[in-house]
Design an enzyme around this catalytic site. Structure first.
Site, PDB file in Angstrom:
ATOM      1  N   ALA A 149     -13.770  -0.696  -1.253  1.00 61.41           N
ATOM      2  CA  ALA A 149     -12.829  -1.650  -1.891  1.00 61.41           C
ATOM      3  C   ALA A 149     -11.831  -2.117  -0.851  1.00 61.41           C
ATOM      4  CB  ALA A 149     -12.124  -0.978  -3.068  1.00 61.41           C
ATOM      5  N   HIS A 183      18.046  -1.357 -27.809  1.00 65.64           N
ATOM      6  CA  HIS A 183      18.179   0.065 -27.474  1.00 65.64           C
ATOM      7  C   HIS A 183      17.489   0.888 -28.549  1.00 65.64           C
ATOM      8  CE1 HIS A 183      19.940   3.777 -26.032  1.00 65.64           C
ATOM      9  NE2 HIS A 183      20.274   4.059 -27.283  1.00 65.64           N
TER      10      HIS A 183
HETATM   11  P1  NAI Z   1      -6.869  -5.328  -1.497  1.00 69.42           P
HETATM   12  O1  NAI Z   1      -6.705  -6.445  -0.567  1.00 69.42           O
HETATM   13  O2  NAI Z   1      -5.917  -5.156  -2.624  1.00 69.42           O
HETATM   14  O3  NAI Z   1      -6.846  -3.957  -0.694  1.00 69.42           O
HETATM   15  C1  NAI Z   1      -7.770  -3.672   0.313  1.00 69.42           C
HETATM   16  C2  NAI Z   1      -7.268  -2.495   1.125  1.00 69.42           C
HETATM   17  O4  NAI Z   1      -8.295  -2.122   2.017  1.00 69.42           O
HETATM   18  C3  NAI Z   1      -6.039  -2.818   1.950  1.00 69.42           C
HETATM   19  O5  NAI Z   1      -5.107  -1.771   1.816  1.00 69.42           O
HETATM   20  C4  NAI Z   1      -6.591  -2.924   3.360  1.00 69.42           C
HETATM   21  O6  NAI Z   1      -5.654  -2.578   4.353  1.00 69.42           O
HETATM   22  C5  NAI Z   1      -7.726  -1.923   3.289  1.00 69.42           C
HETATM   23  N1  NAI Z   1      -8.783  -2.124   4.286  1.00 69.42           N
HETATM   24  C6  NAI Z   1      -9.275  -3.292   4.761  1.00 69.42           C
HETATM   25  N2  NAI Z   1     -10.261  -3.044   5.651  1.00 69.42           N
HETATM   26  C7  NAI Z   1     -10.395  -1.701   5.705  1.00 69.42           C
HETATM   27  C8  NAI Z   1     -11.267  -0.833   6.419  1.00 69.42           C
HETATM   28  N3  NAI Z   1     -12.193  -1.321   7.241  1.00 69.42           N
HETATM   29  N4  NAI Z   1     -11.139   0.493   6.242  1.00 69.42           N
HETATM   30  C9  NAI Z   1     -10.190   1.001   5.390  1.00 69.42           C
HETATM   31  N5  NAI Z   1      -9.351   0.214   4.691  1.00 69.42           N
HETATM   32  C10 NAI Z   1      -9.457  -1.110   4.837  1.00 69.42           C
HETATM   33  O7  NAI Z   1      -8.374  -5.450  -2.009  1.00 69.42           O
HETATM   34  P2  NAI Z   1      -9.139  -4.756  -3.213  1.00 69.42           P
HETATM   35  O8  NAI Z   1      -8.466  -3.511  -3.641  1.00 69.42           O
HETATM   36  O9  NAI Z   1     -10.560  -4.719  -2.811  1.00 69.42           O
HETATM   37  O10 NAI Z   1      -8.962  -5.823  -4.352  1.00 69.42           O
HETATM   38  C11 NAI Z   1      -9.337  -7.182  -4.136  1.00 69.42           C
HETATM   39  C12 NAI Z   1      -8.492  -8.089  -4.936  1.00 69.42           C
HETATM   40  O11 NAI Z   1      -8.843  -8.039  -6.311  1.00 69.42           O
HETATM   41  C13 NAI Z   1      -7.011  -7.729  -4.932  1.00 69.42           C
HETATM   42  O12 NAI Z   1      -6.364  -8.193  -3.784  1.00 69.42           O
HETATM   43  C14 NAI Z   1      -6.524  -8.421  -6.140  1.00 69.42           C
HETATM   44  O13 NAI Z   1      -6.274  -9.764  -5.806  1.00 69.42           O
HETATM   45  C15 NAI Z   1      -7.710  -8.330  -7.089  1.00 69.42           C
HETATM   46  N6  NAI Z   1      -7.468  -7.267  -8.067  1.00 69.42           N
HETATM   47  C16 NAI Z   1      -6.364  -7.333  -8.859  1.00 69.42           C
HETATM   48  C17 NAI Z   1      -6.082  -6.341  -9.761  1.00 69.42           C
HETATM   49  C18 NAI Z   1      -4.850  -6.425 -10.569  1.00 69.42           C
HETATM   50  O14 NAI Z   1      -4.239  -7.472 -10.603  1.00 69.42           O
HETATM   51  N7  NAI Z   1      -4.422  -5.358 -11.239  1.00 69.42           N
HETATM   52  C19 NAI Z   1      -6.975  -5.202  -9.952  1.00 69.42           C
HETATM   53  C20 NAI Z   1      -8.090  -5.210  -9.038  1.00 69.42           C
HETATM   54  C21 NAI Z   1      -8.318  -6.232  -8.176  1.00 69.42           C
END
Ligand code: NAI
Ligand code: FAD
Length: 467
Positions: free
Chosen positions: A273, A446
């Site tokens: 992810a 409250h």
């Molecule tokens: P993300 O961009 O939130 O997080 C990805 C993480 O992976 C970051 O911390 C990054 O530094 C790390 N990363 C990148 N390359 C890496 C590597 N080679 N090795 C280890 N770590 C690495 O992306 P994520 O969690 O996949 O989610 C994608 C998108 O989906 C989110 O940015 C969001 O826009 C959306 N989403 C929104 C949610 C919500 O609104 N509650 C829930 C789930 C997803």
């Protein structure tokens, strides 16, 4: 050859961008079609994103509460996990939601053209159905809303058996004993929480030296502390170099980003992810001269470089969030209809639906510092909020950042109980360009957790009453 069916708007993609655009277009009396290649409408969000993940977060949170919190409230139970039933109720909710979009299409006279859409030239969309049959639609306007897909990592092949992406992690056949999550972002922490609550030892491997980049750093630190208390292990500043899957599990190899000895980690399952990338496969963008910028479709007020071709949602730059896609959908269609479509990109909230939840809107302290903007801070802990205390949910705080000179609210960051439901109050305040004093002088009921929002605003001028 028969004339192609002609529409005012043909939308490619039936996710939150596409379906909201279609409904708004229908409301405005535009002849509208949506081309969607999935078997159901709703896109990533309804089928394999927001909704199934929230279904599992809700169910697993109650399971964890029954395991760890009910006894303290005087409720003695020993819960047993029925994973097939948990998955079934998730699937039933998803089906009800996707059928709901079909109903809204009928109500608003939107045609769903089933198949994969490709722009075949100006004003033309060719649709290839599952059986290979091709039809061409004539369109005065084409809206691209094709969304995004999980990003890959060299050396880590997603097989959806042992090495899964978010889609696989929403349907694991068993609660793993051990799960490694690559990426401490929103997906990793939400789905990691689900499986942690259902019994897995969860280790999160993150490239950066912090979790959840983009989140206010003080909140991110508090968030990591809470997740660690729940039993998640974090390996920060680590680069994954490969993953080898067998029938029984996965061995992951990694090395410190700063240099040093390589390590291995064994787990039943691995969830990759590390972000999502825009999806434009087979879209025929070259037929209208659109070129991509780092994979995204460049836009100016949802217009692409090709006349009559628009783009919205995850396939365009900006936060990959369903409500961002929805805002753009409405604004884009209103612009097509000659109205004044508008999106306030400064007021798009973010939420992480873990326990505690995290929610924020506007700028972080780090962003304000980088801008050199003078700001004041008001903070209030849930520990001092009577409703949170009575409910034994005292983790977290609310932080309000306001302009030092004008008192305008610039950013709000919360970690704590039900903050997903409360951030909307500050979205409205910021939309109206409220001062923190406007919130501080607004009567709140409250006892509610929402009083913490007001108390934090009072804190900006130093007159918090209850802490
Ligand atoms: P993300 O961009 O939130 O997080 C990805 C993480 O992976 C970051 O911390 C990054 O530094 C790390 N990363 C990148 N390359 C890496 C590597 N080679 N090795 C280890 N770590 C690495 O992306 P994520 O969690 O996949 O989610 C994608 C998108 O989906 C989110 O940015 C969001 O826009 C959306 N989403 C929104 C949610 C919500 O609104 N509650 C829930 C789930 C997803
Ligand atoms: P999508 O929802 O991806 O829809 C695009 C659609 O286009 C797809 O159905 C696809 O099949 C179709 N398509 C693509 N190409 C073609 C083509 N050529 N022809 C026909 N059809 C095509 N966001 C939130 O705001 N809150 C959350 O809680 C949240 N949770 C998430 C949890 C997970 C696990 C994931 C993966 C994402 C989550 N998101 C969440 C992000 C959210 O799902 C996306 O931001 C949102 O779905 C984007 O909407 P969209 O319409 O741009 O694209």
């Amino acid at each position: 050859m028969a004339e192609p069916t002609s529409y005012d708007v043909v939308i490619i993609g039936g996710g939150p961008g596409g379906y909201n655009a279609a409904i708004r277009a229908g409301q405005l009396g535009l002849r509208t079609a949506v081309v969607e290649m999935r078997k159901t409408l709703g896109g990533t969000c309804l089928n394999v994103g927001c909704m199934p993940s929230k279904a599992l977060l809700h169910a697993s949170e109650l399971f964890a509460a029954a395991n760890h919190e009910f006894a303290h409230l005087g409720i003695e139970v020993t819960p047993t996990l029925n994973l097939p039933q948990m998955m079934k109720q998730k699937a039933e909710s998803v089906t009800a939601l996707t059928k709901g979009i079909e109903f809204l299409f009928k109500k608003n006279k939107v045609d769903w053209i089933k198949g994969a859409g490709r722009i075949a030239g100006p004003g033309q969309v060719e649709v290839t159905a599952e059986d290979g049959q091709k039809t061409t639609l004539a369109a005065k306007n084409i809206v691209i809303a094709t969304g995004s897909e999980p990003a890959g990592l060299p050396g880590v092949t997603v097989d959806q058996q042992r090495i899964v992406d978010s889609t696989g992690a929403l349907s694991l056949p068993e609660a793993p004993k051990s799960l490694v999550v690559i990426g401490a972002g929103i997906i990793g922490l939400e789905l990691g929480s689900v499986w942690r609550r259902l019994g897995a030892e969860v280790t999160v491997v993150e490239f950066l030296d912090r979790i959840t980049p983009g989140m206010d750093a003080e909140v991110a630190k508090a968030f990591q502390r809470e997740l660690t208390k729940q039993g998640m292990t974090f390996k920060l500043g680590m680069k994954v170099t490969g993953a080898k899957a067998t029938k029984k599990g996965v061995t992951l190899t990694m090395e410190p980003v700063a240099g040093g000895a390589a390590e291995t980690l064994d787990a039943d399952y691995v969830l990759l992810a590390i972000g999502r990338r825009p999806y434009t496969n087979g879209l025929g963008l070259e037929s209208v001269g659109i070129t991509l910028d780092r994979g995204f479709i460049p836009t100016d007020h949802w217009k692409t470089s090709a006349p009559g071709v628009w783009a919205i949602g995850d396939v365009t730059v900006g936060p990959m969030l369903a409500h961002k896609a929805e805002e753009e959908a409405v604004a884009c269609i209103e612009a097509i209809a000659g109205k004044a479509g508008h999106v306030n990109y400064g007021v798009i909230p973010s939420v992480v639906y873990t326990a505690p939840e995290v929610a924020w809107v506007g700028q972080t302290e780090e962003e304000l510092k980088a801008e050199g903007r003078a700001y004041k801070v008001g903070k209030f802990p849930f520990l001092a909020n009577s409703r949170a205390k009575i409910n034994h949910e005292t983790e977290g705080f609310v932080k309000v950042l306001a302009d030092a000179a004008t008192d305008e609210v610039l950013g709000v960051h919360m970690i704590g109980p039900s903050v997903s439901e409360m951030i909307g109050e500050y979205c409205v305040a910021m939309e109206f360009r409220a001062a923190s004093e406007d919130v501080a002088r607004t009567c709140h009921p409250h006892p509610t957790r929402s009083e913490a929002l007001r108390q934090a605003a009072m804190g900006v001028e130093g007159w918090t009453m209850q802490a």
